[in-house]
Motif scaffolding. Structure first.
Motif, PDB file in Angstrom:
ATOM      1  N   LEU A   1       0.804  -1.226   0.000  1.00 11.35           N
ATOM      2  CA  LEU A   1       0.000   0.000   0.000  1.00 11.35           C
ATOM      3  C   LEU A   1       0.837   1.276   0.000  1.00 11.35           C
ATOM      4  O   LEU A   1       0.317   2.343  -0.310  1.00 11.35           O
ATOM      5  CB  LEU A   1      -0.937   0.006   1.216  1.00 11.35           C
ATOM      6  N   ASP A   2       2.099   1.191   0.359  1.00  6.02           N
ATOM      7  CA  ASP A   2       2.938   2.379   0.423  1.00  6.02           C
ATOM      8  C   ASP A   2       3.070   2.984  -0.979  1.00  6.02           C
ATOM      9  O   ASP A   2       3.482   2.298  -1.915  1.00  6.02           O
ATOM     10  CB  ASP A   2       4.322   2.008   0.967  1.00  6.02           C
ATOM     11  N   PRO A   3       2.745   4.272  -1.138  1.00  3.14           N
ATOM     12  CA  PRO A   3       2.834   4.886  -2.473  1.00  3.14           C
ATOM     13  C   PRO A   3       4.258   4.938  -3.025  1.00  3.14           C
ATOM     14  O   PRO A   3       4.451   5.109  -4.220  1.00  3.14           O
ATOM     15  CB  PRO A   3       2.271   6.295  -2.260  1.00  3.14           C
ATOM     16  N   ASN A   4       5.258   4.759  -2.157  1.00  2.62           N
ATOM     17  CA  ASN A   4       6.655   4.778  -2.600  1.00  2.62           C
ATOM     18  C   ASN A   4       7.201   3.384  -2.908  1.00  2.62           C
ATOM     19  O   ASN A   4       8.344   3.254  -3.330  1.00  2.62           O
ATOM     20  CB  ASN A   4       7.535   5.423  -1.525  1.00  2.62           C
ATOM     21  N   ALA A   5       6.406   2.363  -2.688  1.00  9.82           N
ATOM     22  CA  ALA A   5       6.886   0.982  -2.824  1.00  9.82           C
ATOM     23  C   ALA A   5       7.465   0.694  -4.204  1.00  9.82           C
ATOM     24  O   ALA A   5       8.513   0.052  -4.322  1.00  9.82           O
ATOM     25  CB  ALA A   5       5.769  -0.008  -2.503  1.00  9.82           C
ATOM     26  N   GLU A   6       6.810   1.169  -5.230  1.00 18.87           N
ATOM     27  CA  GLU A   6       7.261   0.863  -6.590  1.00 18.87           C
ATOM     28  C   GLU A   6       8.614   1.507  -6.896  1.00 18.87           C
ATOM     29  O   GLU A   6       9.525   0.844  -7.403  1.00 18.87           O
ATOM     30  CB  GLU A   6       6.209   1.316  -7.599  1.00 18.87           C
ATOM     31  N   SER A   7       8.781   2.776  -6.576  1.00 22.34           N
ATOM     32  CA  SER A   7      10.059   3.433  -6.869  1.00 22.34           C
ATOM     33  C   SER A   7      11.173   2.893  -5.972  1.00 22.34           C
ATOM     34  O   SER A   7      12.316   2.753  -6.414  1.00 22.34           O
ATOM     35  CB  SER A   7       9.935   4.951  -6.730  1.00 22.34           C
ATOM     36  N   LEU A   8      10.855   2.566  -4.723  1.00 22.92           N
ATOM     37  CA  LEU A   8      11.855   2.000  -3.828  1.00 22.92           C
ATOM     38  C   LEU A   8      12.287   0.609  -4.285  1.00 22.92           C
ATOM     39  O   LEU A   8      13.449   0.230  -4.142  1.00 22.92           O
ATOM     40  CB  LEU A   8      11.324   1.942  -2.391  1.00 22.92           C
ATOM     41  N   TRP A   9      11.341  -0.158  -4.835  1.00 22.21           N
ATOM     42  CA  TRP A   9      11.654  -1.502  -5.300  1.00 22.21           C
ATOM     43  C   TRP A   9      12.737  -1.481  -6.369  1.00 22.21           C
ATOM     44  O   TRP A   9      13.662  -2.282  -6.353  1.00 22.21           O
ATOM     45  CB  TRP A   9      10.395  -2.195  -5.825  1.00 22.21           C
ATOM     46  N   LYS A  10      12.639  -0.542  -7.296  1.00 22.46           N
ATOM     47  CA  LYS A  10      13.637  -0.457  -8.370  1.00 22.46           C
ATOM     48  C   LYS A  10      15.032  -0.245  -7.781  1.00 22.46           C
ATOM     49  O   LYS A  10      16.007  -0.846  -8.224  1.00 22.46           O
ATOM     50  CB  LYS A  10      13.259   0.654  -9.339  1.00 22.46           C
ATOM     51  N   LEU A  11      15.121   0.597  -6.770  1.00 22.00           N
ATOM     52  CA  LEU A  11      16.410   0.837  -6.123  1.00 22.00           C
ATOM     53  C   LEU A  11      16.883  -0.384  -5.345  1.00 22.00           C
ATOM     54  O   LEU A  11      18.075  -0.715  -5.356  1.00 22.00           O
ATOM     55  CB  LEU A  11      16.306   2.045  -5.187  1.00 22.00           C
ATOM     56  N   GLU A  12      15.957  -1.067  -4.669  1.00 17.60           N
ATOM     57  CA  GLU A  12      16.308  -2.268  -3.894  1.00 17.60           C
ATOM     58  C   GLU A  12      16.919  -3.348  -4.772  1.00 17.60           C
ATOM     59  O   GLU A  12      17.917  -3.964  -4.412  1.00 17.60           O
ATOM     60  CB  GLU A  12      15.056  -2.859  -3.236  1.00 17.60           C
ATOM     61  N   VAL A  13      16.292  -3.602  -5.916  1.00 20.50           N
ATOM     62  CA  VAL A  13      16.781  -4.665  -6.808  1.00 20.50           C
ATOM     63  C   VAL A  13      18.159  -4.296  -7.348  1.00 20.50           C
ATOM     64  O   VAL A  13      19.073  -5.127  -7.346  1.00 20.50           O
ATOM     65  CB  VAL A  13      15.783  -4.937  -7.957  1.00 20.50           C
ATOM     66  N   LYS A  14      18.314  -3.063  -7.785  1.00 19.57           N
ATOM     67  CA  LYS A  14      19.623  -2.635  -8.303  1.00 19.57           C
ATOM     68  C   LYS A  14      20.690  -2.736  -7.216  1.00 19.57           C
ATOM     69  O   LYS A  14      21.801  -3.199  -7.467  1.00 19.57           O
ATOM     70  CB  LYS A  14      19.533  -1.206  -8.834  1.00 19.57           C
ATOM     71  N   ASP A  15      20.366  -2.301  -6.013  1.00 18.83           N
ATOM     72  CA  ASP A  15      21.313  -2.356  -4.898  1.00 18.83           C
ATOM     73  C   ASP A  15      21.683  -3.801  -4.563  1.00 18.83           C
ATOM     74  O   ASP A  15      22.851  -4.114  -4.330  1.00 18.83           O
ATOM     75  CB  ASP A  15      20.706  -1.659  -3.674  1.00 18.83           C
ATOM     76  N   PHE A  16      20.691  -4.685  -4.566  1.00 16.62           N
ATOM     77  CA  PHE A  16      20.935  -6.101  -4.277  1.00 16.62           C
ATOM     78  C   PHE A  16      21.941  -6.697  -5.258  1.00 16.62           C
ATOM     79  O   PHE A  16      22.911  -7.336  -4.859  1.00 16.62           O
ATOM     80  CB  PHE A  16      19.606  -6.878  -4.329  1.00 16.62           C
ATOM     81  N   TRP A  17      21.741  -6.463  -6.544  1.00  9.40           N
ATOM     82  CA  TRP A  17      22.628  -7.043  -7.552  1.00  9.40           C
ATOM     83  C   TRP A  17      23.989  -6.367  -7.564  1.00  9.40           C
ATOM     84  O   TRP A  17      25.013  -7.011  -7.812  1.00  9.40           O
ATOM     85  CB  TRP A  17      21.951  -7.064  -8.914  1.00  9.40           C
ATOM     86  N   ASN A  18      24.046  -5.067  -7.278  1.00  5.17           N
ATOM     87  CA  ASN A  18      25.342  -4.393  -7.150  1.00  5.17           C
ATOM     88  C   ASN A  18      26.143  -4.983  -6.008  1.00  5.17           C
ATOM     89  O   ASN A  18      27.346  -5.202  -6.116  1.00  5.17           O
ATOM     90  CB  ASN A  18      25.167  -2.887  -6.954  1.00  5.17           C
ATOM     91  N   PHE A  19      25.458  -5.251  -4.890  1.00  2.00           N
ATOM     92  CA  PHE A  19      26.118  -5.853  -3.727  1.00  2.00           C
ATOM     93  C   PHE A  19      26.676  -7.232  -4.074  1.00  2.00           C
ATOM     94  O   PHE A  19      27.819  -7.551  -3.754  1.00  2.00           O
ATOM     95  CB  PHE A  19      25.137  -5.954  -2.562  1.00  2.00           C
ATOM     96  N   LEU A  20      25.880  -8.062  -4.754  1.00  3.57           N
ATOM     97  CA  LEU A  20      26.350  -9.410  -5.110  1.00  3.57           C
ATOM     98  C   LEU A  20      27.549  -9.353  -6.049  1.00  3.57           C
ATOM     99  O   LEU A  20      28.475 -10.150  -5.924  1.00  3.57           O
ATOM    100  CB  LEU A  20      25.228 -10.225  -5.763  1.00  3.57           C
ATOM    101  N   GLU A  21      27.514  -8.422  -6.968  1.00  3.84           N
ATOM    102  CA  GLU A  21      28.619  -8.316  -7.925  1.00  3.84           C
ATOM    103  C   GLU A  21      29.928  -7.915  -7.248  1.00  3.84           C
ATOM    104  O   GLU A  21      30.999  -8.301  -7.670  1.00  3.84           O
ATOM    105  CB  GLU A  21      28.276  -7.320  -9.034  1.00  3.84           C
ATOM    106  N   LYS A  22      29.831  -7.130  -6.189  1.00  2.00           N
ATOM    107  CA  LYS A  22      31.031  -6.662  -5.483  1.00  2.00           C
ATOM    108  C   LYS A  22      31.556  -7.667  -4.464  1.00  2.00           C
ATOM    109  O   LYS A  22      32.688  -7.572  -4.039  1.00  2.00           O
ATOM    110  CB  LYS A  22      30.740  -5.331  -4.791  1.00  2.00           C
ATOM    111  N   SER A  23      30.708  -8.616  -4.081  1.00  2.00           N
ATOM    112  CA  SER A  23      31.146  -9.573  -3.047  1.00  2.00           C
ATOM    113  C   SER A  23      31.842 -10.778  -3.642  1.00  2.00           C
ATOM    114  O   SER A  23      31.867 -11.032  -4.785  1.00  2.00           O
ATOM    115  CB  SER A  23      29.964 -10.026  -2.207  1.00  2.00           C
TER     116      SER A  23
END
Length: 138
Positions: free
Chosen positions: A116-138
Motif C-alpha cells: 500500500l505504500d505509495p513509494n513501494a514501486e520506486s523503492l523496489w527499483k532501487l532495492e533490486v539494483k542495490d541487491f545485484w550491485n552488492f552481489l557483484e562486489k562480493s
C-alpha cells in the motif's frame, strides 16, 4: 533443504527471461541460473513486485507488470496472503518459484502481499539494483 528454506532472489521480470535451466538435482523443484556480468547465481525462489494487470476469471492466476516485463502468477489462490484484494491496478509482492520462461514467464506463487505504500514501486527499483550491485562486489 526444502524450497522454503532457499533465499528468494530479488529480480526484475526481464531478468527472469534471461534465466537458464540449472542442473537437475534430487530436489522436487526447478533450479535456474542467472548470469549477471561475470558471475552465475543459482535461483530457486524469486521475489518480484509489480502491478496486477489482469486477473483470471477463475481467480487462481493473474498477470503482473513490473515495468520491464510481464509474468503470469499461477496457483495464486493457494498462496498465503491471497484475498479479494487481488484486483487490477493493485501493487503486489510475490515470492514464488519460476515454472517456465518459454513463451511467458510463469511463476508459482508461494506468498502474496498487498503493498500500500505509495513509494513501494520506486523503492523496489532501487532495492533490486542495490541487491545485484552488492552481489557483484562480493
Amino acid at each position: 533443504m526444502s524450497l522454503s528454506e532457499k533465499p528468494a532472489r530479488k529480480l526484475f521480470l526481464n531478468q527472469c527471461a534471461k534465466l537458464s535451466e540449472g542442473l537437475s538435482s534430487q530436489n522436487k523443484y526447478r533450479s535456474w541460473i542467472l548470469q549477471c556480468k561475470t558471475k552465475k547465481y543459482p535461483v530457486e525462489l524469486i521475489w518480484i513486485q509489480g502491478n496486477i494487470v489482469n486477473v483470471s476469471e477463475s481467480q487462481n492466476s493473474f498477470v503482473i507488470n513490473d515495468g520491464t516485463e510481464v509474468a503470469v502468477i499461477v496457483s495464486a489462490n493457494k498462496a498465503p496472503g491471497y484475498g479479494a484484494w487481488i484486483t487490477n491496478g493493485q501493487y503486489v509482492m510475490v515470492i514464488g518459484e519460476v515454472v517456465s520462461i518459454e513463451s511467458n514467464i510463469e511463476v508459482r506463487a508461494l506468498k502474496l502481499t498487498k503493498l500500500l505504500d505509495p513509494n513501494a514501486e520506486s523503492l523496489w527499483k532501487l532495492e533490486v539494483k542495490d541487491f545485484w550491485n552488492f552481489l557483484e562486489k562480493s
